[in-house]
Design a protein around this motif. Sequence first.
Motif, PDB file in Angstrom:
ATOM      1  N   VAL A 163       0.842  -1.184   0.000  1.00 38.81           N
ATOM      2  CA  VAL A 163       0.000   0.000   0.000  1.00 38.81           C
ATOM      3  C   VAL A 163       0.882   1.241   0.000  1.00 38.81           C
ATOM      4  N   GLU A 164       0.793   2.030  -1.073  1.00 41.99           N
ATOM      5  CA  GLU A 164       1.577   3.253  -1.187  1.00 41.99           C
ATOM      6  C   GLU A 164       0.811   4.444  -0.630  1.00 41.99           C
ATOM      7  N   SER A 165       1.565   5.448  -0.215  1.00 42.77           N
ATOM      8  CA  SER A 165       0.987   6.701   0.228  1.00 42.77           C
ATOM      9  C   SER A 165       2.032   7.798   0.082  1.00 42.77           C
ATOM     10  N   GLY A 166       1.608   9.038   0.208  1.00 47.00           N
ATOM     11  CA  GLY A 166       2.533  10.152   0.198  1.00 47.00           C
ATOM     12  C   GLY A 166       2.590  10.944  -1.085  1.00 47.00           C
TER      13      GLY A 166
ATOM     14  N   TYR B 194      10.484   3.425   1.575  1.00 47.32           N
ATOM     15  CA  TYR B 194      10.346   4.855   1.341  1.00 47.32           C
ATOM     16  C   TYR B 194      11.043   5.266   0.054  1.00 47.32           C
TER      17      TYR B 194
ATOM     18  N   THR C  13       8.219  -1.215   5.957  1.00 44.92           N
ATOM     19  CA  THR C  13       7.891  -0.046   5.161  1.00 44.92           C
ATOM     20  C   THR C  13       9.061   0.363   4.270  1.00 44.92           C
TER      21      THR C  13
ATOM     22  N   THR D 294       0.450   5.593  -6.281  1.00 44.81           N
ATOM     23  CA  THR D 294       0.166   6.902  -5.711  1.00 44.81           C
ATOM     24  C   THR D 294       0.639   7.962  -6.705  1.00 44.81           C
TER      25      THR D 294
ATOM     26  N   LEU E 128       7.478   9.281  -0.470  1.00 50.94           N
ATOM     27  CA  LEU E 128       6.510   8.217  -0.652  1.00 50.94           C
ATOM     28  C   LEU E 128       6.775   7.086   0.333  1.00 50.94           C
ATOM     29  N   SER E 129       5.709   6.442   0.767  1.00 52.80           N
ATOM     30  CA  SER E 129       5.815   5.302   1.664  1.00 52.80           C
ATOM     31  C   SER E 129       5.097   4.109   1.061  1.00 52.80           C
ATOM     32  N   CYS E 130       5.582   2.930   1.369  1.00 53.38           N
ATOM     33  CA  CYS E 130       4.955   1.690   0.933  1.00 53.38           C
ATOM     34  C   CYS E 130       4.970   0.724   2.101  1.00 53.38           C
ATOM     35  N   SER E 131       3.805   0.400   2.605  1.00 52.04           N
ATOM     36  CA  SER E 131       3.683  -0.546   3.706  1.00 52.04           C
ATOM     37  C   SER E 131       3.348  -1.930   3.168  1.00 52.04           C
TER      38      SER E 131
END
Length: 125
Positions: free
Chosen positions: A5-8, A80, A78, A119, A20-23
Amino acid sequence: QVQLVESGGGSVQTGGSLRLSCSAYGYTYNIYCMAWFRQAPGKEREGVATIYIDGGSTDYTDSVKGRFTISQDNAKNTLYLQMNSLKPEDTAMYYCAARHSGGDCNLIERGYNYWGQGTQVTVSS
């Protein structure tokens, strides 16, 4: 068995920065390499950066060297991507990817076993 799951992502001006982050969730034990890819409208997916989970060795596509940094926090599962000095040509959907052993940790899409939903990063001049 693995979900990424990406975010940022977001919209910034030329010269700005994003992280960017990826969990990673699920059965992540056998993952040995993770990477960031990006895809701009009408273009093929491009490898941006890779990192070996064991040891942390990294690789980058030439266009982002000196500007982007890939890193990991193994305790948090995670990944980044720190993006500095952003340019309009960096505009793309950014994807997190992971793979099990069986090949090199490279910037080629083929061989990666898991992918995030992406993202969006937009850089305006």
